[in-house]
Design an enzyme around this catalytic site. Structure first.
Site, PDB file in Angstrom:
ATOM      1  N   GLY A 266       6.101 -29.395 -54.477  1.00 27.58           N
ATOM      2  CA  GLY A 266       6.821 -30.490 -53.842  1.00 27.58           C
ATOM      3  C   GLY A 266       8.171 -30.182 -53.256  1.00 27.58           C
ATOM      4  O   GLY A 266       8.720 -31.004 -52.507  1.00 27.58           O
ATOM      5  N   GLU A 308       3.156 -25.260 -58.795  1.00 26.26           N
ATOM      6  CA  GLU A 308       2.257 -24.885 -57.684  1.00 26.26           C
ATOM      7  C   GLU A 308       2.837 -25.321 -56.343  1.00 26.26           C
ATOM      8  O   GLU A 308       2.333 -26.238 -55.713  1.00 26.26           O
ATOM      9  CB  GLU A 308       0.858 -25.468 -57.907  1.00 26.26           C
ATOM     10  CG  GLU A 308       0.881 -26.935 -58.221  1.00 26.26           C
ATOM     11  CD  GLU A 308      -0.427 -27.479 -58.738  1.00 26.26           C
ATOM     12  OE1 GLU A 308      -1.274 -26.708 -59.213  1.00 26.26           O
ATOM     13  OE2 GLU A 308      -0.600 -28.707 -58.665  1.00 26.26           O
ATOM     14  N   PRO A 309       3.892 -24.637 -55.900  1.00 23.39           N
ATOM     15  CA  PRO A 309       4.441 -24.936 -54.585  1.00 23.39           C
ATOM     16  C   PRO A 309       3.542 -24.436 -53.455  1.00 23.39           C
ATOM     17  O   PRO A 309       2.849 -23.420 -53.617  1.00 23.39           O
ATOM     18  CB  PRO A 309       5.769 -24.177 -54.576  1.00 23.39           C
ATOM     19  CG  PRO A 309       5.580 -23.064 -55.547  1.00 23.39           C
ATOM     20  CD  PRO A 309       4.597 -23.534 -56.576  1.00 23.39           C
ATOM     21  N   GLY A 310       3.561 -25.134 -52.350  1.00 22.34           N
ATOM     22  CA  GLY A 310       2.823 -24.689 -51.163  1.00 22.34           C
ATOM     23  C   GLY A 310       3.794 -24.525 -50.011  1.00 22.34           C
ATOM     24  O   GLY A 310       4.120 -23.422 -49.579  1.00 22.34           O
ATOM     25  N   ARG A 311       4.328 -25.679 -49.558  1.00 22.13           N
ATOM     26  CA  ARG A 311       5.205 -25.706 -48.381  1.00 22.13           C
ATOM     27  C   ARG A 311       6.391 -24.748 -48.504  1.00 22.13           C
ATOM     28  O   ARG A 311       6.691 -24.009 -47.581  1.00 22.13           O
ATOM     29  CB  ARG A 311       5.729 -27.135 -48.199  1.00 22.13           C
ATOM     30  CG  ARG A 311       6.477 -27.355 -46.907  1.00 22.13           C
ATOM     31  CD  ARG A 311       7.160 -28.736 -46.916  1.00 22.13           C
ATOM     32  NE  ARG A 311       6.302 -29.787 -47.406  1.00 22.13           N
ATOM     33  CZ  ARG A 311       5.558 -30.576 -46.636  1.00 22.13           C
ATOM     34  NH1 ARG A 311       5.572 -30.432 -45.331  1.00 22.13           N
ATOM     35  NH2 ARG A 311       4.812 -31.516 -47.184  1.00 22.13           N
ATOM     36  N   CYS A 379      -5.478 -34.748 -24.784  1.00 23.80           N
ATOM     37  CA  CYS A 379      -5.644 -36.018 -24.085  1.00 23.80           C
ATOM     38  C   CYS A 379      -5.290 -37.150 -25.027  1.00 23.80           C
ATOM     39  O   CYS A 379      -6.166 -37.873 -25.524  1.00 23.80           O
ATOM     40  CB  CYS A 379      -7.065 -36.164 -23.580  1.00 23.80           C
ATOM     41  SG  CYS A 379      -7.384 -34.979 -22.301  1.00 23.80           S
ATOM     42  N   GLU A 380      -4.030 -37.271 -25.299  1.00 27.75           N
ATOM     43  CA  GLU A 380      -3.550 -38.231 -26.285  1.00 27.75           C
ATOM     44  C   GLU A 380      -2.045 -38.384 -26.027  1.00 27.75           C
ATOM     45  O   GLU A 380      -1.307 -37.398 -26.127  1.00 27.75           O
ATOM     46  CB  GLU A 380      -3.820 -37.621 -27.671  1.00 27.75           C
ATOM     47  CG  GLU A 380      -3.495 -38.481 -28.815  1.00 27.75           C
ATOM     48  CD  GLU A 380      -4.740 -39.015 -29.527  1.00 27.75           C
ATOM     49  OE1 GLU A 380      -5.887 -38.657 -29.159  1.00 27.75           O
ATOM     50  OE2 GLU A 380      -4.546 -39.809 -30.434  1.00 27.75           O
ATOM     51  N   TYR A 408       0.775 -26.464 -43.711  1.00 26.37           N
ATOM     52  CA  TYR A 408      -0.011 -27.607 -43.233  1.00 26.37           C
ATOM     53  C   TYR A 408      -0.106 -27.666 -41.707  1.00 26.37           C
ATOM     54  O   TYR A 408      -0.156 -28.748 -41.129  1.00 26.37           O
ATOM     55  CB  TYR A 408       0.550 -28.928 -43.805  1.00 26.37           C
ATOM     56  CG  TYR A 408       0.676 -28.896 -45.306  1.00 26.37           C
ATOM     57  CD1 TYR A 408      -0.453 -28.933 -46.114  1.00 26.37           C
ATOM     58  CD2 TYR A 408       1.920 -28.788 -45.940  1.00 26.37           C
ATOM     59  CE1 TYR A 408      -0.350 -28.872 -47.503  1.00 26.37           C
ATOM     60  CE2 TYR A 408       2.029 -28.721 -47.320  1.00 26.37           C
ATOM     61  CZ  TYR A 408       0.895 -28.767 -48.087  1.00 26.37           C
ATOM     62  OH  TYR A 408       0.996 -28.703 -49.455  1.00 26.37           O
TER      63      TYR A 408
HETATM   64  N1  LLP Z   1      -0.125 -29.564 -56.093  1.00 21.91           N
HETATM   65  C1  LLP Z   1      -0.818 -30.653 -55.752  1.00 21.91           C
HETATM   66  C2  LLP Z   1      -1.688 -31.264 -56.721  1.00 21.91           C
HETATM   67  C3  LLP Z   1      -0.692 -31.190 -54.468  1.00 21.91           C
HETATM   68  O1  LLP Z   1      -1.368 -32.280 -54.149  1.00 21.91           O
HETATM   69  C4  LLP Z   1       0.149 -30.549 -53.524  1.00 21.91           C
HETATM   70  C5  LLP Z   1       0.283 -31.058 -52.161  1.00 21.91           C
HETATM   71  C6  LLP Z   1       0.843 -29.396 -53.919  1.00 21.91           C
HETATM   72  C7  LLP Z   1       0.689 -28.945 -55.213  1.00 21.91           C
HETATM   73  C8  LLP Z   1       1.754 -28.636 -52.997  1.00 21.91           C
HETATM   74  O2  LLP Z   1       2.830 -29.401 -52.585  1.00 21.91           O
HETATM   75  P1  LLP Z   1       3.980 -28.725 -51.700  1.00 21.91           P
HETATM   76  O3  LLP Z   1       4.711 -27.724 -52.550  1.00 21.91           O
HETATM   77  O4  LLP Z   1       3.325 -28.087 -50.543  1.00 21.91           O
HETATM   78  O5  LLP Z   1       4.857 -29.849 -51.319  1.00 21.91           O
HETATM   79  N2  LLP Z   1      -0.242 -32.413 -45.323  1.00 21.91           N
HETATM   80  C9  LLP Z   1       1.055 -32.883 -45.792  1.00 21.91           C
HETATM   81  C10 LLP Z   1       1.333 -32.422 -47.195  1.00 21.91           C
HETATM   82  C11 LLP Z   1       0.295 -32.849 -48.189  1.00 21.91           C
HETATM   83  C12 LLP Z   1       0.602 -32.353 -49.566  1.00 21.91           C
HETATM   84  C13 LLP Z   1      -0.580 -32.512 -50.429  1.00 21.91           C
HETATM   85  N3  LLP Z   1      -0.423 -32.029 -51.753  1.00 21.91           N
HETATM   86  C14 LLP Z   1       2.140 -32.398 -44.822  1.00 21.91           C
HETATM   87  O6  LLP Z   1       1.822 -31.756 -43.834  1.00 21.91           O
HETATM   88  O7  LLP Z   1       3.320 -32.683 -45.031  1.00 21.91           O
END
Ligand code: LLP
Length: 456
Positions: A266, A308-311, A379-380, A408
């Site tokens: 997050g 579990e970071p992603g972004r 086309c949007e 993402y």
């Molecule tokens: N863990 C769980 C259970 C999650 O649902 C998510 C993100 C993460 C970890 C990773 O979160 P992060 O560190 O990336 O914030 N498509 C959207 C974001 C959707 C996030 C979904 N879950 C966007 O483009 O902003």
């Protein structure tokens, strides 16, 4: 060679080395040809070689983010810890392999993501399967692969318990709980508030723990995730206090000795100058302090702490390079500059009104004094990548670079208007390697079927 990028405020580039706070990747430079360089590679040359549009991933930025998470946990937490990469942010072989090579595990949310992580060589004990509606096939696949399943609902618990008999070994699970923590982010990417489709409602936890205690399931811990692109530290600091109560009742009332706590991801990143996320280190410290204080105050042993970071791992490591084509000026209203991609390679602006920043990669020191709107080619009408931003004077053929597109973008990319998905290269130390091939027109019809009665 200079590291000053005059189209962007210098302070945002140099004041910190936490990758999630950078507008451009850590290795960004302007070379003597007044062009942007990433990983020692000239972006304009990369576009010539690999085509346009192009995702360009800086390996140094990605690895630095992985290392900062890992090292901060070692520094701020007395117990064991494990960082997982939330691969929904960008799931492909190369990115999973880099995360795994930095010692991270991988969080997957579908059979497809799991398949990719396995093919990237990730060890099963470092794989965690999420999802609010996993299919039976996905559950069986995960158990066969030896991956931990983060159970999200009653249907899954019952199904996993039934599967335990077939498999002969107790499935290893965690329980996802909706923690009821509010945070400030876009409504679509908030998950921890009570009205959420994810996880068990806190009112159900006693019944869930009782079921698990009597089941054949090997429940190792609890999970919570409160949302994404969050700049406040307090909600993540609070997770420990909220979760510890269930660790306590699991132990005291149901004899379940849970050993792992996953506090989700997050942490936000900087997309524009006005975004001000905390550093990776500050986030990890807040989480560790919160969990340590909560467990110590309840006299419970510290759990193995997972996040579990992603972004914040992959987001700022990537830029997208586009080629500028047509433009249109609506007198007194605005000037549209059009690029050769758009919502198919970056659906975030149209989906979340997300804002980005851009530079012109082949005239980096030109004054950015024209107010323009950058439109995609779909086309949007809503296919606008950047609204009202300042750019230098541009002409067709110029290379426009949009920053912080690692999270993402590819993972939510589509073939809308039958645009082939774009390629991605990984750059480091003046070397570029293709990590995703550009789709071809043949790829676009690969899965099409034309029944013989329709042929003419
Ligand atoms: N863990 C769980 C259970 C999650 O649902 C998510 C993100 C993460 C970890 C990773 O979160 P992060 O560190 O990336 O914030 N498509 C959207 C974001 C959707 C996030 C979904 N879950 C966007 O483009 O902003």
């Amino acid at each position: 060679m200079t590291t000053v990028l005059p189209n962007l405020p210098l302070s945002t580039l140099t004041e910190t080395r936490s990758p999630n706070q950078q507008l451009l990747p850590l290795t960004a430079k302007i070379n003597d040809a007044d062009r942007l360089e990433i990983g020692g590679c000239d972006v304009v040359e990369l576009v010539k070689q690999y085509g346009s549009p192009l995702y360009i991933v800086d390996e140094v930025t990605l690895r630095t983010a992985c290392q900062q998470y890992r090292d901060a946990f070692k520094h701020y937490y007395k117990g064991a810890s494990q960082v997982l990469y939330a691969s929904k942010a960008w799931n492909c072989l190369a990115i999973c392999a880099i995360a795994a090579s930095e010692g991270l595990g991988i969080d997957v949310v579908s059979g497809g993501e799991l398949y990719t992580a396995i093919k990237a060589g990730v060890k099963p004990e470092l794989l965690y399967l999420h999802g609010n509606n996993k299919s039976l096939d996905e559950l069986e696949y995960a158990l066969n692969a030896g991956c931990t399943v983060v159970a999200d609902n009653w249907w899954e618990l019952h199904t996993l318990n039934r599967l335990a008999t077939d498999f002969g070994i107790p499935p290893q699970i965690m329980l996802r709980i909706t923690p009821g923590i509010e945070c400030h982010t876009h409504e679509y990417i908030r998950t921890g508030h009570l009205d959420s489709k994810f996880g068990f409602d806190p009112n159900d936890i006693d019944a869930v723990l009782e079921f698990v205690a009597k089941s054949q399931l090997n429940c190792i811990g609890l999970h919570a995730h409160i949302g994404s692109q969050i700049f406040e530290l307090q909600p993540h600091k609070d997770i420990g206090q909220v979760m510890v109560q269930w660790f306590k009742s699991a132990r005291n009332e149901y004899g379940l000795h849970l050993t792992e706590l996953n506090i989700g991801g997050g942490l936000g990143i900087r997309y524009t100058e006005s975004d001000d996320p905390p550093t990776i280190e500050a986030w990890v410290q807040a989480v560790c302090d919160g969990v340590t204080a909560a467990f110590e105050s309840h006299g419970l042993p510290l759990p193995k702490l997972l996040c579990e970071p992603g972004r914040s791992l992959v987001g700022t490591s990537c830029i997208t390079a586009y080629t500028i084509g047509s433009s249109k000026t609506v007198p007194g209203v605005r000037t549209y500059i059009c690029v050769d991609g758009g919502m198919s390679d970056n659906p975030r602006p149209i989906t979340y009104q997300a804002q980005y920043r851009a530079v012109v990669a082949n005239r980096m020191t030109a004054n950015a004094d024209l107010l323009v709107t950058v439109a995609g080619k779909h086309c949007e009408s809503g296919d606008i990548l950047l609204k009202d931003i300042y750019l230098p004077q541009t002409e067709p053929g110029d290379v426009l670079v949009v920053s912080a597109t690692g999270a993402y973008n590819y993972s939510m990319a589509s073939n809308y208007n039958r645009l082939p998905k774009i390629a991605a290269v990984l750059v480091q130390d003046r070397e570029a390697n293709l990590i995703l091939k550009r789709e071809t027109y043949q790829d676009l019809i690969r899965q099409d079927c034309l029944p013989s009665r329709l042929k003419f």
